[in-house]
Design an enzyme around this catalytic site. Structure first.
Site, short mmCIF file in Angstrom:
data_model
loop_
_atom_site.label_atom_id
_atom_site.label_comp_id
_atom_site.label_asym_id
_atom_site.label_seq_id
_atom_site.Cartn_x
_atom_site.Cartn_y
_atom_site.Cartn_z
N ARG A 1 0.84 -1.19 0.00
CA ARG A 1 0.00 0.00 0.00
C ARG A 1 0.88 1.25 0.00
O ARG A 1 2.08 1.18 0.30
CB ARG A 1 -0.92 0.00 1.22
CG ARG A 1 -2.03 -1.02 1.16
CD ARG A 1 -2.84 -1.08 2.44
NE ARG A 1 -2.09 -1.66 3.54
CZ ARG A 1 -2.55 -1.81 4.78
NH1 ARG A 1 -3.78 -1.39 5.08
NH2 ARG A 1 -1.81 -2.36 5.72
N LYS B 1 1.36 2.05 7.20
CA LYS B 1 1.68 1.28 8.40
C LYS B 1 2.53 2.08 9.36
O LYS B 1 3.14 3.09 9.01
CB LYS B 1 2.39 -0.02 8.03
CG LYS B 1 1.48 -1.05 7.37
CD LYS B 1 0.25 -1.38 8.21
CE LYS B 1 0.58 -2.11 9.49
NZ LYS B 1 -0.64 -2.36 10.32
N TYR C 1 -1.32 4.85 10.39
CA TYR C 1 -1.70 3.92 11.45
C TYR C 1 -0.53 3.78 12.42
O TYR C 1 0.62 3.69 11.99
CB TYR C 1 -2.05 2.55 10.88
CG TYR C 1 -3.38 2.49 10.15
CD1 TYR C 1 -4.57 2.70 10.84
CD2 TYR C 1 -3.44 2.19 8.80
CE1 TYR C 1 -5.79 2.64 10.18
CE2 TYR C 1 -4.65 2.13 8.13
CZ TYR C 1 -5.83 2.35 8.82
OH TYR C 1 -7.03 2.29 8.17
N HIS D 1 -1.16 2.12 16.13
CA HIS D 1 -1.42 0.95 16.99
C HIS D 1 -0.38 0.87 18.12
O HIS D 1 0.37 -0.11 18.25
CB HIS D 1 -1.42 -0.34 16.17
CG HIS D 1 -2.44 -0.37 15.07
ND1 HIS D 1 -3.79 -0.43 15.32
CD2 HIS D 1 -2.31 -0.33 13.72
CE1 HIS D 1 -4.46 -0.44 14.17
NE2 HIS D 1 -3.58 -0.37 13.18
N GLU E 1 -6.21 5.21 13.35
CA GLU E 1 -7.16 4.32 14.01
C GLU E 1 -7.90 4.95 15.18
O GLU E 1 -8.85 4.36 15.70
CB GLU E 1 -6.47 3.04 14.48
CG GLU E 1 -5.53 3.18 15.66
CD GLU E 1 -4.11 3.54 15.27
OE1 GLU E 1 -3.23 3.50 16.15
OE2 GLU E 1 -3.86 3.88 14.09
N ASP F 1 -21.67 -10.63 20.32
CA ASP F 1 -21.39 -9.23 20.65
C ASP F 1 -22.02 -8.93 22.00
O ASP F 1 -22.98 -9.60 22.41
CB ASP F 1 -21.94 -8.28 19.57
CG ASP F 1 -21.31 -6.90 19.63
OD1 ASP F 1 -20.28 -6.70 18.97
OD2 ASP F 1 -21.83 -6.03 20.36
N ARG G 1 -26.79 -3.56 19.03
CA ARG G 1 -26.04 -4.00 17.85
C ARG G 1 -26.51 -5.38 17.39
O ARG G 1 -26.64 -5.64 16.19
CB ARG G 1 -24.54 -4.03 18.17
CG ARG G 1 -23.67 -4.44 16.98
CD ARG G 1 -23.87 -3.53 15.80
NE ARG G 1 -23.03 -3.90 14.66
CZ ARG G 1 -23.29 -3.58 13.40
NH1 ARG G 1 -24.39 -2.89 13.10
NH2 ARG G 1 -22.47 -3.94 12.44
N SER H 1 -22.61 -12.05 23.92
CA SER H 1 -21.29 -12.61 24.20
C SER H 1 -21.02 -12.68 25.70
O SER H 1 -21.03 -11.67 26.40
CB SER H 1 -20.21 -11.76 23.53
OG SER H 1 -18.93 -12.33 23.74
N VAL I 1 -12.74 -8.18 17.62
CA VAL I 1 -13.04 -7.23 18.69
C VAL I 1 -12.11 -6.03 18.61
O VAL I 1 -11.00 -6.12 18.10
CB VAL I 1 -12.91 -7.89 20.08
CG1 VAL I 1 -13.93 -8.98 20.25
CG2 VAL I 1 -11.50 -8.43 20.30
N VAL J 1 -8.03 -10.85 13.65
CA VAL J 1 -8.00 -9.57 12.95
C VAL J 1 -7.56 -8.46 13.89
O VAL J 1 -7.14 -7.39 13.46
CB VAL J 1 -9.37 -9.25 12.32
CG1 VAL J 1 -9.29 -8.01 11.43
CG2 VAL J 1 -9.86 -10.42 11.46
N ASP K 1 -3.15 -6.33 15.25
CA ASP K 1 -2.47 -5.02 15.31
C ASP K 1 -2.57 -4.40 16.69
O ASP K 1 -1.74 -3.56 17.06
CB ASP K 1 -3.07 -4.05 14.28
CG ASP K 1 -2.48 -4.26 12.89
OD1 ASP K 1 -1.28 -4.56 12.78
OD2 ASP K 1 -3.23 -4.11 11.90
N LYS L 1 0.24 -14.50 17.93
CA LYS L 1 1.46 -13.73 17.73
C LYS L 1 1.46 -13.29 16.27
O LYS L 1 0.96 -14.00 15.39
CB LYS L 1 2.71 -14.56 18.05
CG LYS L 1 2.87 -15.81 17.19
CD LYS L 1 4.10 -16.61 17.61
CE LYS L 1 4.23 -17.87 16.72
NZ LYS L 1 5.39 -18.70 17.12
N VAL M 1 -1.89 -12.40 10.48
CA VAL M 1 -1.13 -11.46 9.66
C VAL M 1 -1.46 -10.03 10.10
O VAL M 1 -2.62 -9.62 10.11
CB VAL M 1 -1.44 -11.65 8.16
CG1 VAL M 1 -0.75 -10.59 7.33
CG2 VAL M 1 -1.00 -13.04 7.72
#
Length: 371
Positions: free
Chosen positions: A15, A75, A94, A96, A118, A198, A203, A220, A239, A267, A270, A279, A298
């Site tokens: 990107r 990134k 970003y 994080h 973010e 959730d 929601r 949840s 989440v 997901v 990050d 990890k 990833v």
């Protein structure tokens, strides 16, 4: 303002911070833009396109960081990039930071003003600069999970949709936000048996109305997570706690009890990941196995569809980039949504969740800016 866009250097990160059309908009507003040579060539944004849009092509990242008054990236800056930042320079990307003490330390030492995509908000409290990448990552998570359920990839050998006479896979989506909704949409579209967890009843009502019975929407709790994770062939961790480290929702002991060959896609990696066994991995080596469960973690998942992701990201980030370039001090003082994106300013941590996570003194953004 002189704006610099370096080539991304994270593993398989193709990107780019600005597209040629975004450059053209910034130039129209009276700004100068430098693009590192070949920064967008991997996704078919050529140097010639950038020149035609009004950018200057420069040969190295060193020059970008040395001259640029504002650095626009995708990134988080890698250590060698952090060390090139200087006091008074604006970094817009970003970050994080909550799970990343090393990067935070380097940014504080730089004295730069660091605005994190973010944590920028909108009038409704949403995260408009995170949303497009959350949409991409949510959709990709099911794509990746379906692939790694294949036996040759270490999975159970299960087809997500099943076939007539054979039941479809069970997909658990933990989190009903932008990532979770997009993941569920893909999984439902592929014919899987989908459950969304959730903690927000409103929601869950929205999602139940949206899916019209094609996905189960469940409140949840620890018990619900355990019940549905043990049934699942694929679990999507979706989440998010704004700017903070992700909560750990699948424990080591629960992973051990899951089906052998099941796949978990984190997901939230990050932000430190939402499974105890998570990890960060790369597109080169996207998975590893713990207790027979395939982990896909990833950290720059949208980088796998870099052209789509870059254009979607620029659609969201450009208006704020223009505001920062036009008058950064006024923009950060008067636009509370943009001010929420300020994480580090001249050696202070200005985002509370980051300060709390890493043990720094929190300095409210407006106080730091006045100082």
């Amino acid at each position: 303002m002189l704006i610099g866009v370096p080539k991304e250097i994270k593993n398989h990160e193709y990107r780019v911070g600005l597209t040629p059309s975004s450059v053209k908009e910034l130039v129209k507003h009276g700004h100068q833009v430098m693009i590192e040579q070949d920064a967008g060539v991997a996704i078919d944004f050529t140097n010639e396109e950038y020149v035609a849009a009004g950018a200057e092509i420069v040969p190295s990242a060193d020059e970008i960081f040395a001259r640029g008054e504002m650095i626009v990236k995708v990134k988080e800056p890698q250590p060698q990039e952090c060390k090139m930042l200087w006091e008074g320079q604006i970094l817009y990307t970003y970050l994080h930071l909550a799970p990343d003490p090393d990067q935070t330390k380097l940014l504080l030492e730089s004295g730069a003003t660091c605005v994190a995509y973010e944590t920028v908000t909108d009038a409704d409290g949403g995260l408009p600069l995170l949303a497009p990448m959350s949409e991409v990552a949510g959709r990709m998570s099911v794509q990746a999970g379906a692939h790694h359920l294949e036996k040759a990839q270490g999975g159970r050998g299960v087809l997500l949709a099943g076939v007539p006479g054979v039941a479809p896979a069970n997909v658990l989506v933990i989190g009903g936000g932008v990532v979770g909704d997009n993941a569920a949409s893909m999984a439902v579209g592929m014919g899987a048996n989908v459950t969304i967890l959730d903690r927000s009843i409103p929601r869950l009502r929205q999602l139940d109305s949206e899916y019209e019975g094609r996905a189960s929407c469940v409140f949840s709790t620890d018990a619900a997570i355990e019940e549905y994770a043990l049934q699942a062939d694929l679990v999507i961790g979706a989440v998010l706690v704004h700017g903070a480290a992700a909560p750990k929702l699948l424990s080591n002991s629960l992973i051990k009890r899951m089906k052998k060959g099941a796949v978990v896609v984190d997901v939230a990696i990050d932000q430190g990941g939402c499974f105890e066994t998570s990890k960060a991995t790369t597109h080169d080596h996207p998975t590893y196995i713990v207790d027979g469960v395939v982990h896909y973690c990833v950290a720059n998942m949208p980088g796998g569809v870099a052209r789509t992701a870059t254009m979607a990201l620029n659609n969201a980030t450009l208006p704020y980039a223009i505001a920062l370039a036009n008058d950064p001090v006024n923009a950060l003082f008067t636009n509370s949504n943009l001010q929420n994106g300020l994480n580090v300013h001249k050696g202070s941590v200005t985002y509370k969740a980051v300060a709390d996570a890493l043990g720094y003194t929190y300095v409210p953004a407006d106080e730091a800016l006045k100082a």
